[in-house]
Design a protein around this motif. Structure first.
Motif, PDB file in Angstrom:
ATOM      1  N   ARG A 110      -0.366   6.674   4.280  1.00  0.00           N
ATOM      2  CA  ARG A 110      -0.375   5.837   5.486  1.00  0.00           C
ATOM      3  C   ARG A 110       0.178   6.638   6.657  1.00  0.00           C
ATOM      4  O   ARG A 110       1.375   6.926   6.717  1.00  0.00           O
ATOM      5  CB  ARG A 110       0.470   4.585   5.255  1.00  0.00           C
ATOM      6  CG  ARG A 110       0.022   3.731   4.071  1.00  0.00           C
ATOM      7  CD  ARG A 110      -1.245   2.964   4.390  1.00  0.00           C
ATOM      8  NE  ARG A 110      -1.015   2.047   5.485  1.00  0.00           N
ATOM      9  CZ  ARG A 110      -0.477   0.830   5.318  1.00  0.00           C
ATOM     10  NH1 ARG A 110      -0.121   0.409   4.116  1.00  0.00           N
ATOM     11  NH2 ARG A 110      -0.292   0.052   6.357  1.00  0.00           N
ATOM     12  N   LYS A 113       3.166   5.253   9.150  1.00  0.00           N
ATOM     13  CA  LYS A 113       4.525   5.078   8.656  1.00  0.00           C
ATOM     14  C   LYS A 113       5.370   6.272   9.065  1.00  0.00           C
ATOM     15  O   LYS A 113       4.887   7.400   9.163  1.00  0.00           O
ATOM     16  CB  LYS A 113       4.537   4.918   7.131  1.00  0.00           C
ATOM     17  CG  LYS A 113       3.735   3.730   6.623  1.00  0.00           C
ATOM     18  CD  LYS A 113       4.330   2.415   7.096  1.00  0.00           C
ATOM     19  CE  LYS A 113       3.527   1.222   6.589  1.00  0.00           C
ATOM     20  NZ  LYS A 113       4.085  -0.056   7.050  1.00  0.00           N
ATOM     21  N   ASP A 232       3.790   1.954   1.403  1.00  0.00           N
ATOM     22  CA  ASP A 232       3.736   1.050   2.551  1.00  0.00           C
ATOM     23  C   ASP A 232       5.092   0.930   3.244  1.00  0.00           C
ATOM     24  O   ASP A 232       5.185   0.787   4.433  1.00  0.00           O
ATOM     25  CB  ASP A 232       3.258  -0.335   2.111  1.00  0.00           C
ATOM     26  CG  ASP A 232       1.778  -0.315   1.748  1.00  0.00           C
ATOM     27  OD1 ASP A 232       1.118   0.700   2.030  1.00  0.00           O
ATOM     28  OD2 ASP A 232       1.303  -1.302   1.171  1.00  0.00           O
ATOM     29  N   ASP A 234       7.419  -1.565   3.050  1.00  0.00           N
ATOM     30  CA  ASP A 234       7.588  -2.874   3.673  1.00  0.00           C
ATOM     31  C   ASP A 234       9.053  -3.297   3.741  1.00  0.00           C
ATOM     32  O   ASP A 234       9.413  -4.168   4.526  1.00  0.00           O
ATOM     33  CB  ASP A 234       6.787  -3.924   2.888  1.00  0.00           C
ATOM     34  CG  ASP A 234       5.281  -3.710   3.034  1.00  0.00           C
ATOM     35  OD1 ASP A 234       4.874  -3.212   4.096  1.00  0.00           O
ATOM     36  OD2 ASP A 234       4.534  -4.011   2.093  1.00  0.00           O
ATOM     37  N   SER A 380      -0.418  -4.454  13.009  1.00  0.00           N
ATOM     38  CA  SER A 380       0.513  -3.328  13.041  1.00  0.00           C
ATOM     39  C   SER A 380       0.752  -2.897  14.483  1.00  0.00           C
ATOM     40  O   SER A 380      -0.192  -2.564  15.202  1.00  0.00           O
ATOM     41  CB  SER A 380      -0.042  -2.158  12.223  1.00  0.00           C
ATOM     42  OG  SER A 380       0.737  -0.998  12.423  1.00  0.00           O
TER      43      SER A 380
END
Length: 486
Positions: A110, A113, A232, A234, A380
């Protein structure tokens, strides 16, 4: 890291050296112009040759980055704004590196990030490590057939010379300042090395630096990295307390509502208040409002990122507070926009003022998306902020901001008879073209003829190398040569 070299690797190293020569010719001979575009063509030709048949990932965003890189490189060929000229020397290589790492990375990585930044540095470190191992292998290769003891002696002598160089510079400087005779003796040493061309040595060093930078990076990106994954992420590193956050938002919004109600006429009347001059009114208000707007954006992003809004009633109430904060920011941006417009009407258009206008429009787009994010949580923020910032920066390069400045100032001159000729002359060749246009409209404009005479003499004496070829410069020089100023 184990290296295995085949015939294709040696061919690739040779091609890297060719592109290194192109880079040295493009960037270290004279002012950059069309040479940047030619280098980008050569560099990406090398990249796609090396990665022929490679399955690229993140292709949609990769294509966007690639288009932006090419447009920024074309800017050196079409426009010649000094601000973007200097900034793009750093921005383009950063975008190229980001693009190469992204499209050669794994599909599940990703890029939006924060951990991806560490991944970028790991690739950069890997390229350095690769070149060190390659240098070690070359040492072993040349070591073959040589006595081990003699090789170690020469190796240690070389290390000793490298260590001594900085120390000798300091010691020689001190000794030369202490004794005039010794200084004369050392001053004659450069004549001993007249057979060695320092410029040639420097250019060879630059070519080799580019060669192994390209070689190490692309070789490392070819290697599969199985264990380097970016999840991810999170889980938040910390959380902001909901009650405290709501209290802060209520107080901030209350201040904004009161401030806007009391000062609404002052914001939008377009007239001066009290003893303010245009400069005091516009400058003071503009910078304060922009700063407050950026604070509001920061607060909004922090709340959206680090506050748990899972509870139904509290969630809705916080959404309302954040919406009010965004709307208040929109009002402040409108006021700042009008203040700057008033200042431009009074004093003319400059690069900083036009860029400030464009940045406020960009902030409106950012706030509009942030407002949507408040109510649709799955969006996002960083993804949109990065892409929109990239597009905004590329657009500012492509549209030629200085052409807008020249056009607006000429329109203002036609309406008010006021114009700052020296500011137009301080711009790039776009400003010179504007001065030529003004001369064709009003040859009697005080000071204009003298400026153009000086510029015409410079154009007649200029000898531009092919690396520096630029469309605006060519147009301006041609127009100047055609002018009859005597």
């Amino acid at each position: 890291m184990e290296l295995k070299f085949g015939k294709s690797d040696w061919i690739f190293l040779l091609l890297c050296m060719v592109v290194g020569i192109v880079a040295e010719e493009a960037f270290f001979r004279t002012e950059i112009g069309i040479s940047y575009l030619l280098f980008i063509i050569a560099f990406y030709s090398l990249f796609f040759y090396r990665y022929r048949g490679f399955a690229f990932n993140h292709q949609r965003f990769g294509y966007l980055l690639l288009i932006c890189v090419w447009l920024l490189a074309v800017g050196y060929f079409i426009n010649d704004n000094i601000f973007f000229y200097a900034l793009n020397i750093m921005v383009i290589p950063a975008l190229v590196f980001f693009h190469l790492v992204l499209v050669t990375s794994q599909k599940n990585i990703r890029w939006n990030k924060l951990a991806f930044i560490a991944y970028l540095f790991s690739k950069l470190g890997g390229a350095i490590k690769y070149n060190l191992i390659f240098a070690s292998l070359m040492g072993k290769f040349f070591k073959q057939g040589m006595d081990e003891s003699k090789f170690q002696v020469w190796r240690k002598v070389t290390i000793g010379i490298l260590i001594s160089i900085p120390v000798l510079f300091i010691v020689l400087g001190l000794l030369m300042s202490a004794d005039t005779q010794f200084e004369r003796l050392m001053g004659g040493i450069p004549q001993w090395f007249q057979m060695v061309d320092a410029e040639v040595v420097a250019r060879i060093f630059i070519v080799l630096s580019f060669t192994f930078t390209f070689f190490g990076l692309m070789q490392v990106l070819m290697r599969k990295q199985i264990n380097v994954l970016i999840q991810d992420g999170d889980k938040l590193p910390f959380k902001m307390d909901t009650i405290i956050t709501i209290t802060v938002l209520v107080l901030i919004n209350a201040v904004y509502v009161l401030f806007i109600i009391v000062q609404f006429k002052y914001f939008f009347s377009g007239t001066l208040q009290g003893d303010f001059t245009y400069a005091e009114y516009a400058r003071k208000g503009f910078f304060e409002l922009i700063f407050v707007t950026l604070i509001n954006l920061t607060v909004t992003v922090l709340v959206l990122t680090f506050v748990d809004r899972s509870i139904g009633l509290i969630k809705r109430f916080m959404q309302v507070l954040l919406t009010a904060l965004v709307i208040s920011s929109g009002v402040l941006l409108s006021s700042a926009f009008m203040r700057l417009s008033m200042y431009e009407a009074a004093y003319g258009f400059t690069f900083i003022r036009v860029m400030a206008h464009s940045f406020m429009i960009f902030l409106v787009v950012i706030f509009m998306y942030t407002l949507i994010k408040i109510w649709i949580e799955k969006l996002s923020l960083f993804h949109f902020y990065f892409i929109s910032s990239l597009l905004y920066y590329t657009l500012m390069n492509v549209i030629n901001v200085e052409q807008i400045i020249v056009t607006k100032n000429i329109e203002r001159y036609e309406q008010s008879g006021k114009i700052d000729l020296h500011y137009l002359n301080s711009l790039s060749h776009t400003g010179i073209l504007g001065l030529v246009e003004l001369y064709e409209e009003d040859p009697q404009l005080p000071g204009l003829k003298d400026i153009l005479l000086e510029r015409k003499n410079e154009a007649n004496l200029s000898n531009v190398l092919w690396q520096s070829y630029n469309v605006k410069r060519s147009q301006a020089n041609n127009e100047l040569r055609k002018l009859h100023l005597e």
